[in-house]
Design a protein around this motif. Structure first.
Motif, PDB file in Angstrom:
ATOM      1  N   GLN A 167      93.940   0.709  27.736  1.00  0.00           N
ATOM      2  CA  GLN A 167      94.193  -0.558  27.045  1.00  0.00           C
ATOM      3  C   GLN A 167      95.289  -0.417  26.000  1.00  0.00           C
ATOM      4  O   GLN A 167      96.166  -1.274  25.892  1.00  0.00           O
ATOM      5  CB  GLN A 167      92.895  -1.053  26.397  1.00  0.00           C
ATOM      6  N   GLU A 168      95.251   0.678  25.234  1.00  0.00           N
ATOM      7  CA  GLU A 168      96.263   0.901  24.205  1.00  0.00           C
ATOM      8  C   GLU A 168      97.640   1.105  24.833  1.00  0.00           C
ATOM      9  O   GLU A 168      98.645   0.544  24.385  1.00  0.00           O
ATOM     10  CB  GLU A 168      95.884   2.115  23.358  1.00  0.00           C
ATOM     11  N   ALA A 169      97.694   1.914  25.895  1.00  0.00           N
ATOM     12  CA  ALA A 169      98.971   2.175  26.559  1.00  0.00           C
ATOM     13  C   ALA A 169      99.530   0.907  27.199  1.00  0.00           C
ATOM     14  O   ALA A 169     100.741   0.649  27.150  1.00  0.00           O
ATOM     15  CB  ALA A 169      98.789   3.266  27.613  1.00  0.00           C
ATOM     16  N   LEU A 186      96.038  14.575  26.217  1.00  0.00           N
ATOM     17  CA  LEU A 186      96.957  13.456  26.380  1.00  0.00           C
ATOM     18  C   LEU A 186      98.382  13.989  26.363  1.00  0.00           C
ATOM     19  O   LEU A 186      98.740  14.821  25.515  1.00  0.00           O
ATOM     20  CB  LEU A 186      96.779  12.433  25.252  1.00  0.00           C
ATOM     21  N   HIS A 187      99.196  13.533  27.299  1.00  0.00           N
ATOM     22  CA  HIS A 187     100.598  13.935  27.369  1.00  0.00           C
ATOM     23  C   HIS A 187     101.460  12.677  27.405  1.00  0.00           C
ATOM     24  O   HIS A 187     101.181  11.740  28.169  1.00  0.00           O
ATOM     25  CB  HIS A 187     100.860  14.769  28.617  1.00  0.00           C
ATOM     26  N   PRO A 208     109.718  10.301  21.285  1.00  0.00           N
ATOM     27  CA  PRO A 208     108.434  10.571  20.627  1.00  0.00           C
ATOM     28  C   PRO A 208     108.593  11.327  19.312  1.00  0.00           C
ATOM     29  O   PRO A 208     107.846  11.089  18.361  1.00  0.00           O
ATOM     30  CB  PRO A 208     107.678  11.417  21.666  1.00  0.00           C
ATOM     31  N   ARG A 209     109.571  12.234  19.227  1.00  0.00           N
ATOM     32  CA  ARG A 209     109.754  12.994  17.982  1.00  0.00           C
ATOM     33  C   ARG A 209     110.230  12.083  16.852  1.00  0.00           C
ATOM     34  O   ARG A 209     109.747  12.163  15.723  1.00  0.00           O
ATOM     35  CB  ARG A 209     110.759  14.117  18.207  1.00  0.00           C
ATOM     36  N   ALA A 210     111.174  11.188  17.161  1.00  0.00           N
ATOM     37  CA  ALA A 210     111.658  10.256  16.137  1.00  0.00           C
ATOM     38  C   ALA A 210     110.559   9.304  15.706  1.00  0.00           C
ATOM     39  O   ALA A 210     110.467   8.918  14.538  1.00  0.00           O
ATOM     40  CB  ALA A 210     112.854   9.465  16.675  1.00  0.00           C
ATOM     41  N   THR A 211     109.709   8.922  16.635  1.00  0.00           N
ATOM     42  CA  THR A 211     108.600   8.028  16.307  1.00  0.00           C
ATOM     43  C   THR A 211     107.650   8.695  15.327  1.00  0.00           C
ATOM     44  O   THR A 211     107.188   8.087  14.363  1.00  0.00           O
ATOM     45  CB  THR A 211     107.834   7.638  17.588  1.00  0.00           C
ATOM     46  N   LEU A 244      99.588   6.360  19.363  1.00  0.00           N
ATOM     47  CA  LEU A 244      99.510   7.671  20.003  1.00  0.00           C
ATOM     48  C   LEU A 244      98.469   8.558  19.345  1.00  0.00           C
ATOM     49  O   LEU A 244      97.787   9.343  20.018  1.00  0.00           O
ATOM     50  CB  LEU A 244     100.878   8.355  19.983  1.00  0.00           C
ATOM     51  N   VAL A 245      98.351   8.465  18.027  1.00  0.00           N
ATOM     52  CA  VAL A 245      97.373   9.293  17.319  1.00  0.00           C
ATOM     53  C   VAL A 245      95.963   8.953  17.784  1.00  0.00           C
ATOM     54  O   VAL A 245      95.157   9.843  18.104  1.00  0.00           O
ATOM     55  CB  VAL A 245      97.504   9.114  15.793  1.00  0.00           C
TER      56      VAL A 245
END
Length: 392
Positions: free
Chosen positions: A308-310, A373-374, A347-350, A359-360
């Motif tokens: 749902q989150e994705a 999770l990947h 993802p790193r900049a986020t 994501l957390v």
């Protein structure tokens, strides 16, 4: 009626019972298409459900393999003969659809079709969809494909009896499709109402506990210097109230577990959720499931929440045209993948910017049930989120 291998009242009855047996819209659509193709002995059958943007919210085919369907490309738009089926109450029976003035061509990978029979599925004045059949086959023993049905030049392989039978099928398809939609809507409303009730109960119960906890902590602070013994007692009460509040929260989380998940399991719940999203949003959302068996309840809930989150991220932020959800078995467990063809991100900049896009919480949910999770994404390259759980 037709003289095909499944002709006769028993075959019609079997098809109508199959349609009424399903409550999921997608399952109803697939049953209608398969029944129409089999009863009328056609090589191909399709059913399109229109959206409000000149396209099809859903388009189900039978007689075309998954590989062929993928090669054909995007869903068709409402034009030509397809549009005629959605805006006219009459059936269309054509000897060669390619020679019709409304025919606008099809993609290179599209199968070759000639004789054509189409009919709208209507509920009163509303057109719910349209049934299309192509390439009448010669009656034969065994399973298709059979040779094309021989016909005089300029005539359609589908007969008036075929058209009448399809009309009966379309009438019952309208009932089955309407019932399935009402069922899904009713279940969504029931779940929403239950969640609202639980939210109110949670708010009242936890608010009372937190209020008592705050007063007790304030009393302990005032007593800490002049009466340490009493202060210690108050702090013990703070600990007890905090434990009670935690218990309330845990109980609420258990109750908030989706009702459909308990009743139907992960696969059916996820399929229904994705069907609703596919109808409600512009991007095309698909679901594929391969050999997944029942998982422990905590893992199923975690996978649903991550999905749902994705999906929320993909539909709200990615500007994607397609979102694909895949659930497949891996060993004793399962793997969930939510991929989109949107704008992607670094993802790193986020992480550096403090914008986690959920994501957390997704990682926490995965690790909380022993999974992982990947996240794979890059600007302009879309995003894929994969979650694996070990099973039980």
């Amino acid at each position: 009626m037709t003289d095909g291998p499944r002709s006769g009242l028993a075959a019609v009855s079997s098809a109508l019972l199959a349609m009424s047996r399903h409550l999921e819209v997608r399952d109803v659509l697939k049953t209608i298409v398969a029944s129409a193709r089999e009863l009328l002995n056609a090589q191909y059958a399709a059913l399109g459900v229109p959206d409000d943007h000149g396209g099809f919210a859903q388009f189900v085919v039978d007689g075309v393999s998954d590989e062929e369907w993928k090669a054909i490309g995007p869903l068709p738009r409402q034009h030509g003969i397809l549009a005629a089926m959605l805006h006219d109450v009459r059936a269309e029976r054509l000897a060669d659809v390619r020679k019709d003035p409304r025919f606008g061509g099809w993609p290179a990978a599209h199968p070759d079709m000639s004789d054509f029979l189409g009919l709208p599925i209507r509920d009163g004045d509303e057109t719910l969809g349209a049934l299309f059949l192509a390439n009448k086959l010669r009656p034969a023993e065994g399973h298709p494909p059979h040779p094309p049905c021989p016909k005089p030049d300029g005539s359609c392989g589908f007969t008036q009896d075929d058209e009448d039978l399809l009309g009966i099928l379309a009438q019952h398809a309208a009932i089955a499709l309407t019932n399935a939609r009402l069922y899904e809507r009713s279940r969504e409303l029931t779940i929403a109402e239950e969640r609202t009730r639980l939210a109110h109960e949670l708010h009242d119960a936890v608010s009372q506990k937190l209020f008592s906890l705050r007063l007790t902590a304030q009393a302990a602070a005032k007593l800490i210097d002049r009466d340490p013994v009493r202060a210690k007692g108050e702090l013990q009460q703070v600990a007890a109230l905090a434990a009670e509040a935690a218990d309330e929260l845990r109980a609420a989380v258990v109750e908030l577990r989706p009702a459909a998940l308990d009743e139907d399991g992960l696969v059916a719940t996820l399929r229904t959720h994705i069907q609703v999203l596919d109808r409600a949003h512009a991007p095309h959302v698909t679901f594929t499931c391969e050999g997944v068996r029942a998982l422990p309840a905590s893992q199923e809930e975690a996978m649903l929440r991550v999905a749902q989150e994705a999906l929320h991220n993909a539909l709200r932020h990615s500007e994607a045209a397609h979102v694909d959800v895949v659930l497949e078995r891996r060993g004793q467990g399962a793997v969930l993948r939510v991929g989109d063809d949107g704008q992607g991100f670094d993802p790193r900049a986020t992480r550096r910017a403090g914008r986690h896009l959920g994501l957390v919480s997704m990682r926490d949910r995965a690790s909380g049930v022993g999974g992982r999770l990947h996240v794979e994404s890059a600007p302009g390259q879309g995003t894929t989120i994969e979650m694996e759980v070990p099973g039980g």
